[in-house]
Design an enzyme around this catalytic site. Structure first.
Site, PDB file in Angstrom:
ATOM      1  N   SER A  79       0.865  -1.179   0.000  1.00  0.00           N
ATOM      2  CA  SER A  79       0.000   0.000   0.000  1.00  0.00           C
ATOM      3  C   SER A  79       0.899   1.224   0.000  1.00  0.00           C
ATOM      4  O   SER A  79       2.056   1.167   0.440  1.00  0.00           O
ATOM      5  CB  SER A  79      -0.890   0.005   1.250  1.00  0.00           C
ATOM      6  OG  SER A  79      -1.508   1.260   1.420  1.00  0.00           O
ATOM      7  N   TYR A 133      -1.270   0.313  10.998  1.00  0.00           N
ATOM      8  CA  TYR A 133      -1.509  -0.204   9.652  1.00  0.00           C
ATOM      9  C   TYR A 133      -0.304   0.050   8.758  1.00  0.00           C
ATOM     10  O   TYR A 133       0.168  -0.857   8.047  1.00  0.00           O
ATOM     11  CB  TYR A 133      -2.756   0.437   9.040  1.00  0.00           C
ATOM     12  CG  TYR A 133      -2.988   0.051   7.598  1.00  0.00           C
ATOM     13  CD1 TYR A 133      -3.333  -1.259   7.269  1.00  0.00           C
ATOM     14  CD2 TYR A 133      -2.847   0.979   6.565  1.00  0.00           C
ATOM     15  CE1 TYR A 133      -3.532  -1.629   5.952  1.00  0.00           C
ATOM     16  CE2 TYR A 133      -3.053   0.617   5.245  1.00  0.00           C
ATOM     17  CZ  TYR A 133      -3.390  -0.689   4.934  1.00  0.00           C
ATOM     18  OH  TYR A 133      -3.573  -1.052   3.630  1.00  0.00           O
TER      19      TYR A 133
END
Length: 234
Positions: free
Chosen positions: A143, A156
């Site tokens: 990501s 995250y």
């Protein structure tokens, strides 16, 4: 002729979003696809669509990537059905925002179990046979949060930094073995999970945009290893 005819690809997190799109695009290129996720009804629907197109075949295996036994069972069923696993796409992931100061330990554990340990379990399950055959391709879905951190994405982002580190380290470990490694870092993609987080000032990425990046990486000549692709909206 489809570029991946005769190849087998496993896609984790294939029940929706990016994973489902990757599976569809790989099957369009002739690959047999193993659809791994927890939501079996969605996997069955996707498999019916893929099998109906009569290009690549689809096999459904209900799988929780946070459980090593599930990963091992899934890869065994894939080999029993198709002989080998040529491409393994570590796509399953969990996004649970929350500042570290909030101390939501259960969320931390869930993200670490799926985003980090799940990736390692997948690699561990397929790598020995790939090395034995001197052939194979591991694709890890990272990501842009593995490149940048916001005030609510600390944990995250840490898991996605870990995926990048695993990809970079593994690529070095596997140099000259014939096994390739690609790290894909999507920006904000329009999925059901991100529907409330999308910016309203520009067009978000579509799941097909990420799937095409995966297809690009895995269809390169065998001597070409595309190590990292970052895909952002304009």
């Amino acid at each position: 002729m489809p570029k991946l005819k005769g190849k087998t690809a496993v896609i984790t997190g294939a029940s929706s979003g990016i994973g489902a799109a990757i599976a569809q695009h790989l099957a369009e290129e002739g690959a047999n696809v193993v659809l791994a996720a927890r939501r079996k009804e969605r996997l069955d629907a996707l498999a019916a669509e893929i099998n109906g197109n009569k290009k690549g075949q689809a096999l459904v295996v209900e799988t929780d990537v946070a459980k090593k036994a599930d990963i091992d069972n899934m890869t065994q069923k894939a080999v029993e059905a198709f002989g080998t696993i040529d491409i393994f796409v570590n796509n399953a992931g969990v996004v649970l925002n929350g500042a570290i100061r909030e101390g939501e330990v259960e969320k931390w554990d869930q993200m670490i179990d799926v985003n980090v340990k799940g990736v390692l379990y997948g690699i561990n399950a397929v790598l020995p046979d790939m090395l034995k055959r001197s052939s194979g391709h591991i694709v890890n879905t990272d990501s842009v949060s593995g490149h940048e951190v916001t005030k609510t994405s600390g944990v995250y982002s840490a898991t996605k930094y870990a995926v990048r580190a695993i990809s970079m380290g593994l690529e070095k470990e596997l140099a000259r073995t014939g096994v390739r490694v690609t790290n894909i870092s999507p920006g904000m993609v329009e999925t059901e999970r991100n529907s409330e987080r999308l910016p309203n000032n520009r067009k978000p990425l579509q799941t097909d945009d990420i799937a095409r990046a995966v297809v690009y990486a895995v269809t390169q000549p065998e001597h070409v290893n595309v190590n990292e692709i970052t895909v952002r909206p304009v």
